[in-house]
Design a protein around this motif. Structure first.
Motif, PDB file in Angstrom:
ATOM      1  N   ARG A  86       7.878  -2.006  -7.049  1.00  0.00           N
ATOM      2  CA  ARG A  86       7.551  -3.440  -6.542  1.00  0.00           C
ATOM      3  C   ARG A  86       7.782  -3.866  -5.315  1.00  0.00           C
ATOM      4  O   ARG A  86       6.800  -4.568  -4.869  1.00  0.00           O
ATOM      5  CB  ARG A  86       8.657  -4.330  -7.504  1.00  0.00           C
ATOM      6  CG  ARG A  86       8.464  -5.948  -7.607  1.00  0.00           C
ATOM      7  CD  ARG A  86       9.372  -6.626  -8.618  1.00  0.00           C
ATOM      8  NE  ARG A  86      10.930  -6.493  -7.980  1.00  0.00           N
ATOM      9  CZ  ARG A  86      11.488  -7.609  -7.301  1.00  0.00           C
ATOM     10  NH1 ARG A  86      10.491  -8.619  -6.938  1.00  0.00           N
ATOM     11  NH2 ARG A  86      12.739  -7.521  -7.004  1.00  0.00           N
TER      12      ARG A  86
ATOM     13  N   ARG B 200       4.370  -4.701  -2.616  1.00  0.00           N
ATOM     14  CA  ARG B 200       4.436  -6.004  -1.737  1.00  0.00           C
ATOM     15  C   ARG B 200       4.299  -5.778  -0.222  1.00  0.00           C
ATOM     16  O   ARG B 200       3.453  -6.353   0.240  1.00  0.00           O
ATOM     17  CB  ARG B 200       6.046  -6.711  -1.942  1.00  0.00           C
ATOM     18  CG  ARG B 200       5.958  -7.792  -1.115  1.00  0.00           C
ATOM     19  CD  ARG B 200       7.606  -8.386  -1.031  1.00  0.00           C
ATOM     20  NE  ARG B 200       8.418  -7.434  -0.346  1.00  0.00           N
ATOM     21  CZ  ARG B 200       9.723  -7.473  -0.343  1.00  0.00           C
ATOM     22  NH1 ARG B 200      10.268  -8.569  -0.934  1.00  0.00           N
ATOM     23  NH2 ARG B 200      10.226  -6.742   0.451  1.00  0.00           N
ATOM     24  N   ASP B 201       4.679  -4.544   0.096  1.00  0.00           N
ATOM     25  CA  ASP B 201       4.619  -4.358   1.520  1.00  0.00           C
ATOM     26  C   ASP B 201       3.728  -3.210   1.875  1.00  0.00           C
ATOM     27  O   ASP B 201       3.466  -3.027   3.184  1.00  0.00           O
ATOM     28  CB  ASP B 201       6.240  -3.778   1.910  1.00  0.00           C
ATOM     29  CG  ASP B 201       7.268  -4.777   1.640  1.00  0.00           C
ATOM     30  OD1 ASP B 201       6.908  -6.167   1.747  1.00  0.00           O
ATOM     31  OD2 ASP B 201       8.441  -4.531   1.490  1.00  0.00           O
TER      32      ASP B 201
ATOM     33  N   LYS C 152      -3.306  -1.100  -1.621  1.00  0.00           N
ATOM     34  CA  LYS C 152      -2.620  -2.092  -2.692  1.00  0.00           C
ATOM     35  C   LYS C 152      -3.324  -1.928  -4.060  1.00  0.00           C
ATOM     36  O   LYS C 152      -2.355  -1.711  -4.967  1.00  0.00           O
ATOM     37  CB  LYS C 152      -2.726  -3.482  -2.036  1.00  0.00           C
ATOM     38  CG  LYS C 152      -1.709  -3.839  -1.283  1.00  0.00           C
ATOM     39  CD  LYS C 152      -1.662  -5.480  -1.139  1.00  0.00           C
ATOM     40  CE  LYS C 152      -0.763  -5.590   0.319  1.00  0.00           C
ATOM     41  NZ  LYS C 152       0.634  -5.615  -0.166  1.00  0.00           N
TER      42      LYS C 152
ATOM     43  N   THR D 243      -2.307 -10.348  -9.129  1.00  0.00           N
ATOM     44  CA  THR D 243      -2.088 -11.336  -8.072  1.00  0.00           C
ATOM     45  C   THR D 243      -1.843 -12.795  -8.752  1.00  0.00           C
ATOM     46  O   THR D 243      -0.719 -13.628  -8.225  1.00  0.00           O
ATOM     47  CB  THR D 243      -2.674 -11.285  -6.682  1.00  0.00           C
ATOM     48  OG1 THR D 243      -2.865  -9.841  -6.313  1.00  0.00           O
ATOM     49  CG2 THR D 243      -2.481 -11.842  -5.650  1.00  0.00           C
TER      50      THR D 243
ATOM     51  N   GLN E 232       1.791 -14.921  -8.998  1.00  0.00           N
ATOM     52  CA  GLN E 232       2.041 -16.122  -8.481  1.00  0.00           C
ATOM     53  C   GLN E 232       2.623 -17.376  -9.220  1.00  0.00           C
ATOM     54  O   GLN E 232       3.134 -18.325  -8.294  1.00  0.00           O
ATOM     55  CB  GLN E 232       0.975 -16.514  -7.222  1.00  0.00           C
ATOM     56  CG  GLN E 232       0.752 -15.514  -6.315  1.00  0.00           C
ATOM     57  CD  GLN E 232      -0.406 -15.704  -5.477  1.00  0.00           C
ATOM     58  OE1 GLN E 232      -1.547 -16.221  -5.953  1.00  0.00           O
ATOM     59  NE2 GLN E 232      -0.708 -15.049  -4.444  1.00  0.00           N
TER      60      GLN E 232
ATOM     61  N   ALA F 208      12.402 -13.241  -4.588  1.00  0.00           N
ATOM     62  CA  ALA F 208      12.486 -11.758  -4.878  1.00  0.00           C
ATOM     63  C   ALA F 208      13.977 -11.259  -5.078  1.00  0.00           C
ATOM     64  O   ALA F 208      14.212 -10.277  -5.823  1.00  0.00           O
ATOM     65  CB  ALA F 208      12.095 -10.863  -3.612  1.00  0.00           C
TER      66      ALA F 208
END
Length: 332
Positions: free
Chosen positions: A263, A267-268, A274, A322, A326, A332
């Motif tokens: 997860r 995100r990073d 991605k 995505t 959202q 988080a």
């Protein structure tokens, strides 16, 4: 003749740092060791630098580039020491690391012993601690004694999994047939939990015996394509817990840990990875949905992790995920 310590050092294209790593071993106050260097298919000047060292305690193994897991497994098969310590090619040991770690492990007859590591910033030249490497999860009651995994049940997923932060009894590793997963990064993690939960005698040393270099090429410095392997590493972890009967004992923290790695990676991770990251997670979660363990995830995940899990399953592609994720997304 058996050495007191076998040191395992895998290296792939490590010409910038390998000399310091090797010298930190050869200059130890405890001299009864063997250094097994696995040249993992290096194409730079690494091998020439290694060959400059003339020391009978160095055992050089060369192989095609198979990754750190395979390199460590091969070296452990060759090791003749009582205990084993691991070194990454860009790091180094303090001069008395072997003497202190061996004395502790031998005196307390531990299966493995933690010691402190400290970060070294390659740019500033400064060292700095963090809680994991400082062993902050172990309070004073754990010092100077032997303990078992049962005493730390509630905090095992808060421990540093790094293989280089421990000294292990080789006979114990062989008895439990401890192996690193091969062909993936983050191989330390499933190895650590298998060894931890198979062990009976653990101790800690509150001394900095290992310097961990942070630089632009460090695996954990940039969230790049290597982080795709958080998915197969997590799958391997779950397999180990299920096969060894530990799954239900640790289910709540285990499933949270399993979800959080990928997860946070999604995100990073760099933008170009991605979609690939999403697809790996999607395939994993779709398989979980078809398994007997699906309800466990629904029953044990906290709201944010559960939403992530279900949004991945419900989505058709990364853009769809995505949008879903959202909506009403919590912290988080």
């Amino acid at each position: 003749m058996t050495a007191k310590v076998s040191v395992i050092l895998p290296v792939f294209n490590g010409e910038r740092y390998i000399r310091k790593a090797v010298e930190s071993v050869l200059n130890q106050t405890l001299t009864d060791f063997e250094l097994i260097i696995v040249n993992d298919g290096s194409t730079d000047n690494t091998l020439n630098i290694i060959n400059e060292f003339e020391d009978s305690r160095i055992v050089l193994v060369s192989q095609e580039n198979l990754g750190p897991g395979a390199a460590r497994n091969r070296a452990l098969e060759k090791a003749t020491g009582e205990y084993v310590m691991y070194l990454d090619a860009d790091d180094w040991f303090s001069p008395d690391a072997f003497e202190i770690a061996y004395a502790e492990a031998k005196e307390k007859d531990t299966d493995f012993t933690f010691y402190q590591m400290i970060n070294y910033d390659d740019v500033s030249g400064k060292t700095y601690p963090n809680d994991w490497f400082e062993l902050k999860n172990f309070d004073e009651s754990f010092e100077d004694r032997v303990f078992s995994p049962d005493e730390i049940k509630g905090s095992i997923f808060d421990l540093s999994v790094g293989v280089c932060q421990k000294i292990y009894k080789i006979s114990f590793l062989r008895e439990i047939d401890a192996k690193f997963p091969e062909g993936i990064f983050f191989e330390d993690m499933p190895f650590f939990y298998y060894v931890l939960l198979k062990s009976e005698r653990i101790s800690i040393i509150k001394r900095h015996l290992y310097f961990r270099r942070k630089h632009d090429e460090s695996i954990t410095h940039v969230v790049d394509g290597k982080f795709l392997d958080t998915v197969p590493a997590g799958q391997e972890l779950i397999r180990i817990f299920i096969e060894n009967g530990w799954y239900h004992t640790y289910i709540y923290d285990l499933l949270a840990y399993k979800i959080n790695g990928p997860r946070f990676a999604l995100r990073d991770i760099e933008e170009k990875y991605k979609v690939d990251m999403y697809l790996l997670i999607k395939n994993d979660y779709d398989a979980i949905k078809q398994s007997q363990y699906y309800q466990d995830y629904l029953d044990n995940l906290g709201p944010v992790k559960k939403k992530f899990f279900l949004d991945i399953i419900a989505s058709e592609n990364y853009e769809d995920f995505t949008r879903l994720n959202q909506q009403n997304s919590g912290p988080a």
